[in-house]
Design an enzyme around this catalytic site. Sequence first.
Site: not given
Ligand code: CNA
Length: 244
Positions: A151, A107, A191, A25, A36-37, A133, A130, A122
């Site tokens: 649908c 996304d 991540t 993310a 998320f985090r 179907c 649907c 993911h």
């Molecule tokens: P997470 O757990 O929210 O971790 C994101 C990490 O990225 C954190 O440790 C942040 O410190 C770091 N971070 C944020 N911005 C930056 C940046 N600009 N540069 C460097 N590091 C940064 O997200 P994960 O992807 O690890 O967790 C997994 C889930 C979140 C997945 O299943 C995703 O599908 C899900 N998710 C997806 C989206 C999306 O599709 N854009 C958005 C929110 C959550």
Amino acid sequence: MMKPEIDTLKAWIEQSKRIVFFGGAGVSTESKIPDFRSDTGLYKQKYPYPAETMLSHSFFEKHPEEFYDFYRNVMIYPDAKPNRAHYVLTALEQAGKLTAVVTQNIDGLHQAAGSRNVYELHGSVHRNYCMECGKTYGLDAITGSTGIPRCSCGGIIRPDVVLYEEGLDQDTLDCAVTAIAGADMLIVGGTSLAVYPAAGLIRYYRGNRLVLVNLQPTPYDDRADLCLHASLGETLEAAIGGEY
Ligand code: CNA
């Protein structure tokens, strides 16, 4: 920005021919999609249940209306545009240096930036189907409806995204493992490496150029050959912007 680390990253990219990028993310926060985090992430916002609950298979089954309400509000950003991190990775693929992007994001921004070989662990908000179907729908089936999207056959349309409690698509997983196992450089970025089985994929990398770029520390920092707690977009741009 730490100059010696950027120089190392730049040199390793120059020397590598089969780079794989593995992201989450944090790759899309510069596109204004909250992660998320982080401190500003979704988990710090107030909802009736934790996000893991509202994005779980059992919640979807039991409370589909609330699920879609939450999903539309927090997971869909139809106007989001790719950022410099996405574009740098596309340029590396076009230069024949990057073999695959493996992403936990749903996304679609890597493809929007022009990346072709993208393994979406993911799923994607852009694919919907649907449950009765199997008819497929685009994102507008979700954004252009209210309540539970239906649908033409009356069945529920659901997003082709992996909810908590659900398994990952085996083909996608296999392709991601093959790409990572065959990589001569693995860049992991944006991540928290907290979500399994996705996070465990980096164990398949066997080389000695494991680069981790993340704002916050992760449980894998010790294993990285190069670890930067920095913005991914800024780091990638500083290391390779305009080079490829
Ligand atoms: P997470 O757990 O929210 O971790 C994101 C990490 O990225 C954190 O440790 C942040 O410190 C770091 N971070 C944020 N911005 C930056 C940046 N600009 N540069 C460097 N590091 C940064 O997200 P994960 O992807 O690890 O967790 C997994 C889930 C979140 C997945 O299943 C995703 O599908 C899900 N998710 C997806 C989206 C999306 O599709 N854009 C958005 C929110 C959550």
